[in-house]
Design a protein around this motif. Structure first.
Motif, PDB file in Angstrom:
ATOM      1  N   SER A 171       0.857  -1.180   0.000  1.00 19.55           N
ATOM      2  CA  SER A 171       0.000   0.000   0.000  1.00 19.55           C
ATOM      3  C   SER A 171       0.893   1.229   0.000  1.00 19.55           C
ATOM      4  CB  SER A 171      -0.891   0.013   1.239  1.00 19.55           C
ATOM      5  OG  SER A 171      -1.529   1.272   1.358  1.00 19.55           O
ATOM      6  N   PRO A 172       0.531   2.257  -0.730  1.00 21.12           N
ATOM      7  CA  PRO A 172       1.332   3.486  -0.672  1.00 21.12           C
ATOM      8  C   PRO A 172       1.289   4.134   0.711  1.00 21.12           C
ATOM      9  CG  PRO A 172      -0.648   3.833  -1.979  1.00 21.12           C
ATOM     10  CD  PRO A 172      -0.579   2.369  -1.672  1.00 21.12           C
ATOM     11  N   TRP A 173       0.301   3.765   1.536  1.00 24.96           N
ATOM     12  CA  TRP A 173       0.229   4.305   2.890  1.00 24.96           C
ATOM     13  C   TRP A 173       1.442   3.884   3.713  1.00 24.96           C
ATOM     14  CZ3 TRP A 173      -2.977   8.107   3.895  1.00 24.96           C
ATOM     15  CH2 TRP A 173      -4.113   8.264   3.104  1.00 24.96           C
ATOM     16  N   ASN A 174       2.051   2.730   3.393  1.00 22.88           N
ATOM     17  CA  ASN A 174       3.249   2.292   4.119  1.00 22.88           C
ATOM     18  C   ASN A 174       4.393   3.277   3.951  1.00 22.88           C
ATOM     19  OD1 ASN A 174       2.008   0.021   5.102  1.00 22.88           O
ATOM     20  ND2 ASN A 174       2.941  -1.379   3.643  1.00 22.88           N
ATOM     21  N   SER A 175       4.558   3.841   2.745  1.00 21.87           N
ATOM     22  CA  SER A 175       5.668   4.764   2.530  1.00 21.87           C
ATOM     23  C   SER A 175       5.282   6.213   2.826  1.00 21.87           C
ATOM     24  CB  SER A 175       6.235   4.618   1.120  1.00 21.87           C
ATOM     25  OG  SER A 175       5.248   4.885   0.155  1.00 21.87           O
ATOM     26  N   ALA A 176       4.037   6.455   3.244  1.00 21.46           N
ATOM     27  CA  ALA A 176       3.624   7.785   3.702  1.00 21.46           C
ATOM     28  C   ALA A 176       3.741   7.882   5.222  1.00 21.46           C
ATOM     29  CB  ALA A 176       2.191   8.076   3.270  1.00 21.46           C
ATOM     30  N   THR A 177       3.790   6.743   5.903  1.00 22.35           N
ATOM     31  CA  THR A 177       3.875   6.686   7.360  1.00 22.35           C
ATOM     32  C   THR A 177       5.336   6.558   7.763  1.00 22.35           C
ATOM     33  OG1 THR A 177       1.740   5.563   7.342  1.00 22.35           O
ATOM     34  CG2 THR A 177       2.990   5.492   9.390  1.00 22.35           C
ATOM     35  N   VAL A 178       5.745   7.281   8.796  1.00 25.49           N
ATOM     36  CA  VAL A 178       7.159   7.390   9.138  1.00 25.49           C
ATOM     37  C   VAL A 178       7.389   7.059  10.611  1.00 25.49           C
ATOM     38  CG1 VAL A 178       9.154   8.939   9.077  1.00 25.49           C
ATOM     39  CG2 VAL A 178       7.261   9.320   7.512  1.00 25.49           C
ATOM     40  N   HIS A 195      12.142   7.057  -1.533  1.00 27.11           N
ATOM     41  CA  HIS A 195      10.873   6.546  -2.057  1.00 27.11           C
ATOM     42  C   HIS A 195       9.833   6.762  -0.965  1.00 27.11           C
ATOM     43  CE1 HIS A 195       8.140   4.088  -4.400  1.00 27.11           C
ATOM     44  NE2 HIS A 195       7.752   3.594  -3.238  1.00 27.11           N
ATOM     45  N   HIS A 196       8.953   7.735  -1.166  1.00 23.59           N
ATOM     46  CA  HIS A 196       7.949   8.065  -0.158  1.00 23.59           C
ATOM     47  C   HIS A 196       6.683   8.548  -0.850  1.00 23.59           C
ATOM     48  CE1 HIS A 196       9.592  11.929  -1.238  1.00 23.59           C
ATOM     49  NE2 HIS A 196       8.500  12.490  -0.741  1.00 23.59           N
ATOM     50  N   ASP A 197       5.601   8.533  -0.116  1.00 23.62           N
ATOM     51  CA  ASP A 197       4.327   9.086  -0.580  1.00 23.62           C
ATOM     52  C   ASP A 197       3.872  10.098   0.453  1.00 23.62           C
ATOM     53  OD1 ASP A 197       3.395   7.581  -3.048  1.00 23.62           O
ATOM     54  OD2 ASP A 197       3.881   5.905  -1.721  1.00 23.62           O
ATOM     55  N   CYS A 198       3.059  11.047   0.020  1.00 24.69           N
ATOM     56  CA  CYS A 198       2.488  12.044   0.934  1.00 24.69           C
ATOM     57  C   CYS A 198       1.028  11.705   1.164  1.00 24.69           C
ATOM     58  CB  CYS A 198       2.639  13.448   0.354  1.00 24.69           C
ATOM     59  SG  CYS A 198       4.367  13.951   0.255  1.00 24.69           S
ATOM     60  N   ALA A 199       0.629  11.658   2.431  1.00 24.47           N
ATOM     61  CA  ALA A 199      -0.712  11.208   2.798  1.00 24.47           C
ATOM     62  C   ALA A 199      -1.811  11.976   2.076  1.00 24.47           C
ATOM     63  CB  ALA A 199      -0.898  11.321   4.313  1.00 24.47           C
ATOM     64  N   GLU A 250      -4.912   8.723  -3.204  1.00 24.14           N
ATOM     65  CA  GLU A 250      -6.330   8.689  -3.563  1.00 24.14           C
ATOM     66  C   GLU A 250      -6.788   7.242  -3.660  1.00 24.14           C
ATOM     67  OE1 GLU A 250      -7.283  11.006  -7.012  1.00 24.14           O
ATOM     68  OE2 GLU A 250      -5.699  12.427  -6.576  1.00 24.14           O
ATOM     69  N   GLY A 251      -8.051   7.081  -3.864  1.00 24.11           N
ATOM     70  CA  GLY A 251      -8.578   5.753  -4.144  1.00 24.11           C
ATOM     71  C   GLY A 251      -9.355   5.148  -3.007  1.00 24.11           C
ATOM     72  N   ASP A 252      -8.748   5.063  -1.813  1.00 21.24           N
ATOM     73  CA  ASP A 252      -9.463   4.400  -0.740  1.00 21.24           C
ATOM     74  C   ASP A 252      -9.916   5.376   0.347  1.00 21.24           C
ATOM     75  OD1 ASP A 252      -6.872   4.866   0.048  1.00 21.24           O
ATOM     76  OD2 ASP A 252      -6.490   2.848   0.787  1.00 21.24           O
ATOM     77  N   ILE A 253      -9.994   6.662   0.014  1.00 26.96           N
ATOM     78  CA  ILE A 253     -10.494   7.649   0.957  1.00 26.96           C
ATOM     79  C   ILE A 253     -11.977   7.868   0.672  1.00 26.96           C
ATOM     80  CG2 ILE A 253     -10.298  10.021   1.789  1.00 26.96           C
ATOM     81  CD1 ILE A 253      -7.380   9.957   0.844  1.00 26.96           C
ATOM     82  N   PRO A 254     -12.845   7.609   1.640  1.00 30.96           N
ATOM     83  CA  PRO A 254     -14.279   7.779   1.397  1.00 30.96           C
ATOM     84  C   PRO A 254     -14.633   9.257   1.197  1.00 30.96           C
ATOM     85  CG  PRO A 254     -13.870   7.261   3.698  1.00 30.96           C
ATOM     86  CD  PRO A 254     -12.550   7.158   2.990  1.00 30.96           C
ATOM     87  N   LYS A 255     -15.678   9.498   0.437  1.00 32.24           N
ATOM     88  CA  LYS A 255     -16.136  10.860   0.179  1.00 32.24           C
ATOM     89  C   LYS A 255     -16.762  11.482   1.415  1.00 32.24           C
ATOM     90  CE  LYS A 255     -15.146  10.847  -4.208  1.00 32.24           C
ATOM     91  NZ  LYS A 255     -13.815  11.162  -4.521  1.00 32.24           N
ATOM     92  N   GLN A 256     -17.466  10.668   2.193  1.00 32.38           N
ATOM     93  CA  GLN A 256     -18.121  11.195   3.385  1.00 32.38           C
ATOM     94  C   GLN A 256     -17.920  10.216   4.534  1.00 32.38           C
ATOM     95  OE1 GLN A 256     -22.272  12.066   2.892  1.00 32.38           O
ATOM     96  NE2 GLN A 256     -22.074  13.777   4.305  1.00 32.38           N
TER      97      GLN A 256
END
Length: 185
Positions: free
Chosen positions: A8-15, A134-138, A142-148
């Motif tokens: 998951s890209p969330w792994n490389s956004a978390t530090v 190699h990192h991502d910014c939270a 996109e993709g798995d963030i709910p709209k509401q």
């Protein structure tokens, strides 16, 4: 470590972060990368960077040690030069950042513009430091963030609650539920 795909890209956004005094690690904490315009920030708690209780300003440690640096761990690509590659090797590397400006002694982190330390969040500009990581910014995922958001909805909390786990250079994922409708507070 032969990583193939990041699960998951969330792994490389978390530090994983360690506030330090010299070479001494003072505590262990979590943070995440955040982008604002062309700048990249490492966001964590104000008390992690300051070493002080946000309400009393007293040192958090019994020995009154206050951090002068922040060590964080991130991924550095090894080999392979194109972003389109599906599989690549990464090393999990420590990076040390001074917390105070060398010429003035002032903290280098940003606080809430109106409430300061009363909002226990701080952001450290790491733009130049993470350029080759190699990192991502939270906020750019996109993709798995709910709209509401609504009560009862599943959420995942990522972090390093027990420090870094040897042999597993990724955050722990904890599932939870939104307990109260966000519109009620």
């Amino acid at each position: 470590m032969d990583h193939g795909h990041f699960s998951s890209p969330w792994n490389s956004a978390t530090v994983y972060v360690e506030p330090c005094f010299g070479s001494q690690t003072l505590s262990k904490a979590s943070g995440f990368f955040w982008a604002h315009g062309s700048r990249k920030f490492l966001v964590t708690n104000w008390h992690v960077l300051s070493g002080r209780n946000a309400l009393t300003r007293n040192p958090m440690r019994a020995d009154a040690a206050i951090p002068d640096g922040l060590k964080f761990f991130s991924y550095r690509r090894v080999g392979g030069s194109t972003a389109q590659e599906e599989s690549f090797r990464v090393d999990y590397v420590p990076v040390l950042v001074p917390l105070d400006d060398a010429s003035t002694g002032d903290p280098q982190w940003l606080e809430h513009p109106s409430y300061g330390r009363r909002v226990d969040v701080a952001a450290l500009d790491v733009t130049d430091i993470v350029a080759d990581l190699h990192h991502d910014c939270a906020n750019r995922l996109e993709g798995d963030i709910p709209k509401q958001l609504k009560a009862g909805q599943d959420v995942f909390i990522l972090g390093f609650p027990f420090g870094r786990i040897s042999g597993a250079p990724a955050p722990v994922w904890k599932r939870g539920s939104i307990a109260l409708a966000p519109t009620l507070y």
